[in-house]
Design a protein around this motif. Structure first.
Motif, PDB file in Angstrom:
ATOM      1  N   LEU A   1       0.845  -1.190   0.000  1.00 26.52           N
ATOM      2  CA  LEU A   1       0.000   0.000   0.000  1.00 26.52           C
ATOM      3  C   LEU A   1       0.883   1.243   0.000  1.00 26.52           C
ATOM      4  CD1 LEU A   1      -2.580  -0.998   2.776  1.00 26.52           C
ATOM      5  CD2 LEU A   1      -3.035  -0.898   0.328  1.00 26.52           C
ATOM      6  N   SER A   2       0.435   2.284  -0.687  1.00 27.12           N
ATOM      7  CA  SER A   2       1.096   3.593  -0.629  1.00 27.12           C
ATOM      8  C   SER A   2       0.057   4.658  -0.967  1.00 27.12           C
ATOM      9  CB  SER A   2       2.285   3.663  -1.597  1.00 27.12           C
ATOM     10  OG  SER A   2       1.860   3.451  -2.931  1.00 27.12           O
TER      11      SER A   2
ATOM     12  N   THR B   1      -3.611   6.570   9.074  1.00 28.05           N
ATOM     13  CA  THR B   1      -3.492   5.242   9.672  1.00 28.05           C
ATOM     14  C   THR B   1      -4.426   4.275   8.958  1.00 28.05           C
ATOM     15  OG1 THR B   1      -2.954   6.169  11.844  1.00 28.05           O
ATOM     16  CG2 THR B   1      -3.709   3.880  11.787  1.00 28.05           C
ATOM     17  N   ILE B   2      -3.869   3.163   8.493  1.00 28.98           N
ATOM     18  CA  ILE B   2      -4.666   2.124   7.853  1.00 28.98           C
ATOM     19  C   ILE B   2      -4.697   0.914   8.784  1.00 28.98           C
ATOM     20  CG2 ILE B   2      -4.950   0.640   5.834  1.00 28.98           C
ATOM     21  CD1 ILE B   2      -3.485   2.683   4.179  1.00 28.98           C
ATOM     22  N   SER B   3      -5.892   0.592   9.274  1.00 34.09           N
ATOM     23  CA  SER B   3      -6.086  -0.586  10.114  1.00 34.09           C
ATOM     24  C   SER B   3      -6.737  -1.679   9.274  1.00 34.09           C
ATOM     25  CB  SER B   3      -6.967  -0.244  11.318  1.00 34.09           C
ATOM     26  OG  SER B   3      -6.381   0.804  12.085  1.00 34.09           O
ATOM     27  N   PHE B   4      -6.570  -2.917   9.713  1.00 29.74           N
ATOM     28  CA  PHE B   4      -7.030  -4.065   8.935  1.00 29.74           C
ATOM     29  C   PHE B   4      -8.082  -4.844   9.732  1.00 29.74           C
ATOM     30  CE2 PHE B   4      -2.757  -2.917   7.814  1.00 29.74           C
ATOM     31  CZ  PHE B   4      -2.801  -2.858   6.424  1.00 29.74           C
ATOM     32  N   VAL B   5      -9.174  -5.129   9.072  1.00 27.39           N
ATOM     33  CA  VAL B   5     -10.266  -5.888   9.694  1.00 27.39           C
ATOM     34  C   VAL B   5     -10.204  -7.308   9.157  1.00 27.39           C
ATOM     35  CG1 VAL B   5     -12.745  -6.025  10.079  1.00 27.39           C
ATOM     36  CG2 VAL B   5     -11.649  -3.782   9.839  1.00 27.39           C
ATOM     37  N   THR B   6      -9.985  -8.280  10.053  1.00 32.49           N
ATOM     38  CA  THR B   6      -9.861  -9.678   9.653  1.00 32.49           C
ATOM     39  C   THR B   6     -10.820 -10.535  10.472  1.00 32.49           C
ATOM     40  OG1 THR B   6      -8.078 -10.092  11.242  1.00 32.49           O
ATOM     41  CG2 THR B   6      -7.433  -9.366   9.041  1.00 32.49           C
ATOM     42  N   ASP B   7     -11.058 -11.755   9.999  1.00 31.90           N
ATOM     43  CA  ASP B   7     -11.871 -12.692  10.768  1.00 31.90           C
ATOM     44  C   ASP B   7     -10.966 -13.721  11.431  1.00 31.90           C
ATOM     45  OD1 ASP B   7     -11.105 -14.442   8.754  1.00 31.90           O
ATOM     46  OD2 ASP B   7     -13.003 -14.291   7.673  1.00 31.90           O
ATOM     47  N   SER B   8     -11.575 -14.789  11.979  1.00 29.66           N
ATOM     48  CA  SER B   8     -10.814 -15.784  12.734  1.00 29.66           C
ATOM     49  C   SER B   8      -9.935 -16.656  11.850  1.00 29.66           C
ATOM     50  CB  SER B   8     -11.775 -16.673  13.527  1.00 29.66           C
ATOM     51  OG  SER B   8     -12.671 -17.348  12.649  1.00 29.66           O
TER      52      SER B   8
ATOM     53  N   PHE C   1       1.078   6.233   7.392  1.00 28.10           N
ATOM     54  CA  PHE C   1       1.761   7.058   6.398  1.00 28.10           C
ATOM     55  C   PHE C   1       1.779   8.507   6.904  1.00 28.10           C
ATOM     56  CE2 PHE C   1       0.235   3.535   3.740  1.00 28.10           C
ATOM     57  CZ  PHE C   1       1.389   3.220   3.052  1.00 28.10           C
ATOM     58  N   ASN C   2       2.859   9.211   6.602  1.00 28.51           N
ATOM     59  CA  ASN C   2       2.958  10.613   6.999  1.00 28.51           C
ATOM     60  C   ASN C   2       3.508  11.445   5.838  1.00 28.51           C
ATOM     61  OD1 ASN C   2       5.834  10.249   7.037  1.00 28.51           O
ATOM     62  ND2 ASN C   2       5.673   9.432   9.121  1.00 28.51           N
ATOM     63  N   GLY C   3       3.872  12.686   6.139  1.00 29.54           N
ATOM     64  CA  GLY C   3       4.346  13.571   5.080  1.00 29.54           C
ATOM     65  C   GLY C   3       5.678  13.173   4.490  1.00 29.54           C
ATOM     66  N   SER C   4       6.388  12.234   5.139  1.00 28.64           N
ATOM     67  CA  SER C   4       7.698  11.825   4.635  1.00 28.64           C
ATOM     68  C   SER C   4       7.669  10.492   3.886  1.00 28.64           C
ATOM     69  CB  SER C   4       8.701  11.721   5.802  1.00 28.64           C
ATOM     70  OG  SER C   4       8.860  12.965   6.439  1.00 28.64           O
TER      71      SER C   4
ATOM     72  N   ASP D   1      -9.661  -0.050   7.253  1.00 29.31           N
ATOM     73  CA  ASP D   1     -10.275   1.082   7.952  1.00 29.31           C
ATOM     74  C   ASP D   1      -9.262   2.211   7.976  1.00 29.31           C
ATOM     75  OD1 ASP D   1     -11.832   2.732   9.464  1.00 29.31           O
ATOM     76  OD2 ASP D   1     -11.527   1.675  11.357  1.00 29.31           O
ATOM     77  N   ILE D   2      -9.564   3.331   7.311  1.00 24.30           N
ATOM     78  CA  ILE D   2      -8.592   4.413   7.117  1.00 24.30           C
ATOM     79  C   ILE D   2      -9.038   5.641   7.901  1.00 24.30           C
ATOM     80  CG2 ILE D   2      -7.482   5.892   5.401  1.00 24.30           C
ATOM     81  CD1 ILE D   2      -8.126   3.549   3.391  1.00 24.30           C
ATOM     82  N   SER D   3      -8.139   6.136   8.747  1.00 25.25           N
ATOM     83  CA  SER D   3      -8.465   7.301   9.568  1.00 25.25           C
ATOM     84  C   SER D   3      -7.348   8.333   9.496  1.00 25.25           C
ATOM     85  CB  SER D   3      -8.711   6.886  11.026  1.00 25.25           C
ATOM     86  OG  SER D   3      -7.569   6.252  11.568  1.00 25.25           O
ATOM     87  N   SER D   4      -7.722   9.612   9.529  1.00 24.56           N
ATOM     88  CA  SER D   4      -6.746  10.699   9.459  1.00 24.56           C
ATOM     89  C   SER D   4      -7.435  12.021   9.771  1.00 24.56           C
ATOM     90  CB  SER D   4      -6.114  10.761   8.062  1.00 24.56           C
ATOM     91  OG  SER D   4      -5.224  11.866   7.954  1.00 24.56           O
ATOM     92  N   SER D   5      -6.662  12.972  10.274  1.00 27.04           N
ATOM     93  CA  SER D   5      -7.184  14.338  10.418  1.00 27.04           C
ATOM     94  C   SER D   5      -7.178  15.071   9.085  1.00 27.04           C
ATOM     95  CB  SER D   5      -6.353  15.113  11.448  1.00 27.04           C
ATOM     96  OG  SER D   5      -6.496  14.549  12.736  1.00 27.04           O
ATOM     97  N   ASP D   6      -6.554  14.479   8.069  1.00 26.93           N
ATOM     98  CA  ASP D   6      -6.603  15.004   6.704  1.00 26.93           C
ATOM     99  C   ASP D   6      -7.930  14.539   6.092  1.00 26.93           C
ATOM    100  OD1 ASP D   6      -6.402  15.436   3.945  1.00 26.93           O
ATOM    101  OD2 ASP D   6      -4.249  15.066   3.919  1.00 26.93           O
ATOM    102  N   ALA D   7      -8.815  15.490   5.846  1.00 27.67           N
ATOM    103  CA  ALA D   7     -10.154  15.142   5.356  1.00 27.67           C
ATOM    104  C   ALA D   7     -10.118  14.419   4.019  1.00 27.67           C
ATOM    105  CB  ALA D   7     -11.007  16.407   5.235  1.00 27.67           C
ATOM    106  N   ASN D   8      -9.050  14.614   3.244  1.00 28.18           N
ATOM    107  CA  ASN D   8      -8.957  13.928   1.957  1.00 28.18           C
ATOM    108  C   ASN D   8      -8.771  12.420   2.121  1.00 28.18           C
ATOM    109  OD1 ASN D   8      -9.109  16.292   0.312  1.00 28.18           O
ATOM    110  ND2 ASN D   8      -6.972  16.738   0.809  1.00 28.18           N
ATOM    111  N   TYR D   9      -8.258  12.006   3.284  1.00 27.95           N
ATOM    112  CA  TYR D   9      -7.986  10.585   3.499  1.00 27.95           C
ATOM    113  C   TYR D   9      -8.860   9.950   4.581  1.00 27.95           C
ATOM    114  CZ  TYR D   9      -4.052  10.413   0.314  1.00 27.95           C
ATOM    115  OH  TYR D   9      -3.287  10.425  -0.823  1.00 27.95           O
ATOM    116  N   ASN D  10      -9.404  10.750   5.470  1.00 25.92           N
ATOM    117  CA  ASN D  10     -10.211  10.163   6.539  1.00 25.92           C
ATOM    118  C   ASN D  10     -11.437   9.443   5.974  1.00 25.92           C
ATOM    119  OD1 ASN D  10     -10.819   9.741   9.360  1.00 25.92           O
ATOM    120  ND2 ASN D  10     -12.494  11.198   9.086  1.00 25.92           N
TER     121      ASN D  10
END
Length: 201
Positions: free
Chosen positions: A82-83, A93-100, A110-113, A142-151
């Motif tokens: 992923l990039s 932040t990209i979190s992953f939802v998995t089953d058993s 990911f950040n500015g660098s 599940d993707i979360s960020s304070s950047d509205a373009n990515y949240n």
């Protein structure tokens, strides 16, 4: 006779925008001016010039796969990368939802660098003792960020086709219970119907 100086042609100011990697949409750059001279007649202010800039960056997430085939007893993972497609203003932040069926996957950030540096996601199957036959597991994001373009940005799930390593009902050489008349690996009303049909015959 009065001789006048020839007029000096106007000088051209070339404006070049900075091609950054952030998604900003259409935005405005402002050019301000200042004048300095020993001639006090030219020490004056000038109006600003606004430049309307069309952005060429679009937020997005690059994903390198959409499905895998693995065996339940595999010890080596299957993986994808992923990039981000644009530089975020805040961490993403990209979190992953998995089953058993899949071992839990740690989130990646990911950040500015490092936004354009592919990060590898490893998928390991859970080797249980349950006879399940071929089955499917889904890894979602599940993707979360304070950047509205990515949240809350949505990307495709990863489908994992898992081959079980325990014997399962229905494969070659399967032993069926005596009451499983229709040999569907379940004892239910369908077996009663099959038994009745056989009895009537």
């Amino acid at each position: 006779m009065c001789i006048r100086d020839s007029p000096i042609p106007a000088q051209t100011v070339t404006v070049t925008v900075i091609d950054d990697s952030a998604q900003e949409g259409e935005h405005i750059g402002v050019i301000t001016h200042s004048a300095a001279s020993d001639d006090q007649n030219y020490n004056f202010g000038m109006r600003d010039v606004e430049v309307l800039i069309t952005d060429n960056d679009i937020a997005g997430i690059e994903i390198t796969a959409d499905q895998f085939d693995i065996n339940e007893d595999d010890t080596e993972p299957v993986s994808y990368q992923l990039s981000l497609k644009s530089q975020p203003t805040y961490d993403v932040t990209i979190s992953f939802v998995t089953d058993s069926q899949i071992i839990a996957i740690d989130p990646i950030v990911f950040n500015g660098s490092n936004w354009n540096v592919p990060q590898t996601v490893n998928i390991y199957p859970v080797n249980d003792d349950i006879s399940e036959g071929p089955h499917v597991s889904i890894v979602s994001h599940d993707i979360s960020s304070s950047d509205a373009n990515y949240n809350g940005f949505v990307i495709s799930d990863i489908t994992i086709n898992i081959t079980d390593d325990e014997p399962w009902c229905g494969q070659s050489g399967t032993f069926y219970f005596n009451a499983d008349f229709n040999k569907d690996c379940y004892i239910d009303f369908g077996d009663i119907q099959s038994m009745a049909s056989m009895w009537l015959m």
